[in-house]
Design a protein around this motif. Structure first.
Motif, PDB file in Angstrom:
ATOM      1  N   PHE A 172       0.810  -1.210   0.000  1.00  0.00           N
ATOM      2  CA  PHE A 172       0.000   0.000   0.000  1.00  0.00           C
ATOM      3  C   PHE A 172       0.850   1.270   0.000  1.00  0.00           C
ATOM      4  O   PHE A 172       0.432   2.309   0.498  1.00  0.00           O
ATOM      5  CB  PHE A 172      -0.949  -0.018   1.209  1.00  0.00           C
ATOM      6  CG  PHE A 172      -1.828  -1.238   1.245  1.00  0.00           C
ATOM      7  CD1 PHE A 172      -2.939  -1.327   0.429  1.00  0.00           C
ATOM      8  CD2 PHE A 172      -1.521  -2.309   2.076  1.00  0.00           C
ATOM      9  CE1 PHE A 172      -3.752  -2.458   0.450  1.00  0.00           C
ATOM     10  CE2 PHE A 172      -2.324  -3.438   2.101  1.00  0.00           C
ATOM     11  CZ  PHE A 172      -3.433  -3.519   1.289  1.00  0.00           C
ATOM     12  N   ALA A 173       2.027   1.207  -0.591  1.00  0.00           N
ATOM     13  CA  ALA A 173       2.904   2.371  -0.641  1.00  0.00           C
ATOM     14  C   ALA A 173       2.328   3.454  -1.550  1.00  0.00           C
ATOM     15  O   ALA A 173       2.396   4.641  -1.234  1.00  0.00           O
ATOM     16  CB  ALA A 173       4.295   1.962  -1.127  1.00  0.00           C
ATOM     17  N   LYS A 174       1.761   3.049  -2.687  1.00  0.00           N
ATOM     18  CA  LYS A 174       1.245   4.020  -3.658  1.00  0.00           C
ATOM     19  C   LYS A 174      -0.280   4.164  -3.606  1.00  0.00           C
ATOM     20  O   LYS A 174      -0.818   5.206  -3.933  1.00  0.00           O
ATOM     21  CB  LYS A 174       1.667   3.612  -5.072  1.00  0.00           C
ATOM     22  CG  LYS A 174       3.160   3.682  -5.283  1.00  0.00           C
ATOM     23  CD  LYS A 174       3.534   3.296  -6.684  1.00  0.00           C
ATOM     24  CE  LYS A 174       5.061   3.354  -6.843  1.00  0.00           C
ATOM     25  NZ  LYS A 174       5.488   2.807  -8.113  1.00  0.00           N
ATOM     26  N   ARG A 175      -0.948   3.098  -3.260  1.00  0.00           N
ATOM     27  CA  ARG A 175      -2.423   3.110  -3.231  1.00  0.00           C
ATOM     28  C   ARG A 175      -2.921   2.580  -1.895  1.00  0.00           C
ATOM     29  O   ARG A 175      -2.209   1.843  -1.212  1.00  0.00           O
ATOM     30  CB  ARG A 175      -2.979   2.229  -4.360  1.00  0.00           C
ATOM     31  CG  ARG A 175      -2.603   2.755  -5.742  1.00  0.00           C
ATOM     32  CD  ARG A 175      -3.230   1.947  -6.841  1.00  0.00           C
ATOM     33  NE  ARG A 175      -4.682   2.061  -6.760  1.00  0.00           N
ATOM     34  CZ  ARG A 175      -5.514   1.227  -7.357  1.00  0.00           C
ATOM     35  NH1 ARG A 175      -5.062   0.225  -8.067  1.00  0.00           N
ATOM     36  NH2 ARG A 175      -6.813   1.384  -7.243  1.00  0.00           N
ATOM     37  N   LYS A 176      -4.160   2.932  -1.556  1.00  0.00           N
ATOM     38  CA  LYS A 176      -4.737   2.483  -0.286  1.00  0.00           C
ATOM     39  C   LYS A 176      -5.489   1.167  -0.437  1.00  0.00           C
ATOM     40  O   LYS A 176      -6.037   0.646   0.536  1.00  0.00           O
ATOM     41  CB  LYS A 176      -5.689   3.543   0.266  1.00  0.00           C
ATOM     42  CG  LYS A 176      -4.974   4.769   0.773  1.00  0.00           C
ATOM     43  CD  LYS A 176      -5.968   5.669   1.438  1.00  0.00           C
ATOM     44  CE  LYS A 176      -5.231   6.719   2.220  1.00  0.00           C
ATOM     45  NZ  LYS A 176      -5.775   6.925   3.515  1.00  0.00           N
ATOM     46  N   SER A 177      -5.572   0.633  -1.663  1.00  0.00           N
ATOM     47  CA  SER A 177      -6.286  -0.616  -1.883  1.00  0.00           C
ATOM     48  C   SER A 177      -5.461  -1.545  -2.770  1.00  0.00           C
ATOM     49  O   SER A 177      -4.559  -1.109  -3.486  1.00  0.00           O
ATOM     50  CB  SER A 177      -7.652  -0.341  -2.528  1.00  0.00           C
ATOM     51  OG  SER A 177      -7.487   0.303  -3.770  1.00  0.00           O
ATOM     52  N   LEU A 178      -5.784  -2.826  -2.701  1.00  0.00           N
ATOM     53  CA  LEU A 178      -5.083  -3.835  -3.476  1.00  0.00           C
ATOM     54  C   LEU A 178      -6.112  -4.736  -4.147  1.00  0.00           C
ATOM     55  O   LEU A 178      -6.969  -5.316  -3.474  1.00  0.00           O
ATOM     56  CB  LEU A 178      -4.167  -4.665  -2.562  1.00  0.00           C
ATOM     57  CG  LEU A 178      -3.510  -5.892  -3.182  1.00  0.00           C
ATOM     58  CD1 LEU A 178      -2.475  -5.478  -4.229  1.00  0.00           C
ATOM     59  CD2 LEU A 178      -2.873  -6.758  -2.109  1.00  0.00           C
ATOM     60  N   GLU A 179      -6.036  -4.831  -5.452  1.00  0.00           N
ATOM     61  CA  GLU A 179      -6.937  -5.692  -6.222  1.00  0.00           C
ATOM     62  C   GLU A 179      -6.415  -7.119  -6.117  1.00  0.00           C
ATOM     63  O   GLU A 179      -5.256  -7.399  -6.432  1.00  0.00           O
ATOM     64  CB  GLU A 179      -6.955  -5.222  -7.679  1.00  0.00           C
ATOM     65  CG  GLU A 179      -7.937  -5.953  -8.553  1.00  0.00           C
ATOM     66  CD  GLU A 179      -9.276  -5.244  -8.649  1.00  0.00           C
ATOM     67  OE1 GLU A 179     -10.271  -5.915  -8.928  1.00  0.00           O
ATOM     68  OE2 GLU A 179      -9.331  -4.028  -8.431  1.00  0.00           O
ATOM     69  N   MET A 180      -7.284  -8.028  -5.675  1.00  0.00           N
ATOM     70  CA  MET A 180      -6.913  -9.437  -5.582  1.00  0.00           C
ATOM     71  C   MET A 180      -7.866 -10.228  -6.475  1.00  0.00           C
ATOM     72  O   MET A 180      -8.800  -9.663  -7.051  1.00  0.00           O
ATOM     73  CB  MET A 180      -6.984  -9.910  -4.128  1.00  0.00           C
ATOM     74  CG  MET A 180      -5.995  -9.187  -3.208  1.00  0.00           C
ATOM     75  SD  MET A 180      -6.080  -9.717  -1.493  1.00  0.00           S
ATOM     76  CE  MET A 180      -5.329 -11.326  -1.601  1.00  0.00           C
ATOM     77  N   THR A 181      -7.678 -11.514  -6.590  1.00  0.00           N
ATOM     78  CA  THR A 181      -8.495 -12.350  -7.465  1.00  0.00           C
ATOM     79  C   THR A 181      -9.975 -12.287  -7.103  1.00  0.00           C
ATOM     80  O   THR A 181     -10.833 -12.175  -7.979  1.00  0.00           O
ATOM     81  CB  THR A 181      -8.022 -13.827  -7.397  1.00  0.00           C
ATOM     82  OG1 THR A 181      -6.623 -13.864  -7.653  1.00  0.00           O
ATOM     83  CG2 THR A 181      -8.762 -14.689  -8.396  1.00  0.00           C
ATOM     84  N   HIS A 182     -10.296 -12.317  -5.823  1.00  0.00           N
ATOM     85  CA  HIS A 182     -11.681 -12.379  -5.383  1.00  0.00           C
ATOM     86  C   HIS A 182     -12.231 -11.058  -4.875  1.00  0.00           C
ATOM     87  O   HIS A 182     -13.339 -11.017  -4.326  1.00  0.00           O
ATOM     88  CB  HIS A 182     -11.840 -13.451  -4.295  1.00  0.00           C
ATOM     89  CG  HIS A 182     -11.510 -14.821  -4.787  1.00  0.00           C
ATOM     90  ND1 HIS A 182     -12.354 -15.538  -5.592  1.00  0.00           N
ATOM     91  CD2 HIS A 182     -10.401 -15.587  -4.600  1.00  0.00           C
ATOM     92  CE1 HIS A 182     -11.796 -16.704  -5.888  1.00  0.00           C
ATOM     93  NE2 HIS A 182     -10.608 -16.755  -5.301  1.00  0.00           N
ATOM     94  N   GLY A 183     -11.484  -9.976  -5.035  1.00  0.00           N
ATOM     95  CA  GLY A 183     -11.986  -8.688  -4.571  1.00  0.00           C
ATOM     96  C   GLY A 183     -10.860  -7.719  -4.247  1.00  0.00           C
ATOM     97  O   GLY A 183      -9.731  -7.878  -4.715  1.00  0.00           O
ATOM     98  N   VAL A 184     -11.187  -6.743  -3.456  1.00  0.00           N
ATOM     99  CA  VAL A 184     -10.254  -5.674  -3.118  1.00  0.00           C
ATOM    100  C   VAL A 184     -10.123  -5.586  -1.604  1.00  0.00           C
ATOM    101  O   VAL A 184     -11.116  -5.680  -0.885  1.00  0.00           O
ATOM    102  CB  VAL A 184     -10.769  -4.316  -3.665  1.00  0.00           C
ATOM    103  CG1 VAL A 184      -9.818  -3.195  -3.319  1.00  0.00           C
ATOM    104  CG2 VAL A 184     -10.987  -4.385  -5.165  1.00  0.00           C
ATOM    105  N   ILE A 185      -8.881  -5.422  -1.128  1.00  0.00           N
ATOM    106  CA  ILE A 185      -8.653  -5.141   0.286  1.00  0.00           C
ATOM    107  C   ILE A 185      -7.937  -3.801   0.372  1.00  0.00           C
ATOM    108  O   ILE A 185      -7.352  -3.348  -0.620  1.00  0.00           O
ATOM    109  CB  ILE A 185      -7.836  -6.244   1.000  1.00  0.00           C
ATOM    110  CG1 ILE A 185      -6.426  -6.354   0.399  1.00  0.00           C
ATOM    111  CG2 ILE A 185      -8.576  -7.567   0.980  1.00  0.00           C
ATOM    112  CD1 ILE A 185      -5.480  -7.247   1.183  1.00  0.00           C
TER     113      ILE A 185
END
Length: 185
Positions: A80-93
């Protein structure tokens, strides 16, 4: 979309027609209550039937949430250095920044903080003035006079309230209360 039905104004209802209308109202109310009770019972049975499965699913979700949160916190600087969210296979955290709020420091109460703010930041102390409506209603029939007036100059508080633009009103509203035990038969 449902069409709007124009309401017609009814006048000249006789006592017999009013009794007939009340009978119709009471019968419809009883049927509505019965159907609502049946729906609630059916919902309760369905909820009870699936209660164990729902509890197990909630536990699975809670455990998975904890694992995802641990992963995100442990790897926060890289993921999360550049963004506050992370796209994963089953959704976003990700992490959400909440609204800013004031909180007291450890060992300080809001009462302590208020005294210090009164001394150091007096412009940040709120004073709320408002009419004490409950007290006016309670005392409305008592005599009233100003401190600089003699005792015999007392007037009803209602008079003074009216001079201040305050009225005491009690509105009536029509109601219909069917007898539940009779209407159910």
């Amino acid at each position: 979309m449902a069409k709007r039905v124009k309401k017609t104004i009814i006048t000249g209802i006789t006592a017999g027609e009013a009794e007939e209308a009340f009978a119709s109202y009471a019968k419809a109310d009883a049927q509505q209550t019965k159907i609502t009770a049946e729906i609630e019972l059916a919902c309760a049975k369905i909820r009870e039937k699936h209660q164990d499965q729902l509890a197990a699913l909630q536990q699975t979700k809670d455990e998975a949430f904890e694992r995802l949160q641990t992963y995100a916190v442990e790897n926060q600087s890289e993921l999360f250095a550049k963004r506050k969210s992370l796209e994963m296979t089953h959704g976003v955290i990700g992490f959400r920044t909440g609204q800013p709020k004031c909180k007291t420091a450890r060992g300080t109460t809001w009462a302590d903080a208020l005294e210090l703010v009164k001394d150091r930041l007096p412009n940040y102390v709120r004073t709320k003035e408002e009419v004490d409506k409950d007290r006016l209603l309670a005392d409305r029939n008592l005599p009233c006079r100003r401190d600089d007036e003699p005792e015999e100059a007392a007037r009803p508080l209602l008079h003074e309230m009216a001079l201040c633009g305050i009225l005491v009103v009690q509105e009536e509203s029509f109601f219909v209360e069917p007898k539940r035990e009779e209407a159910a038969s």
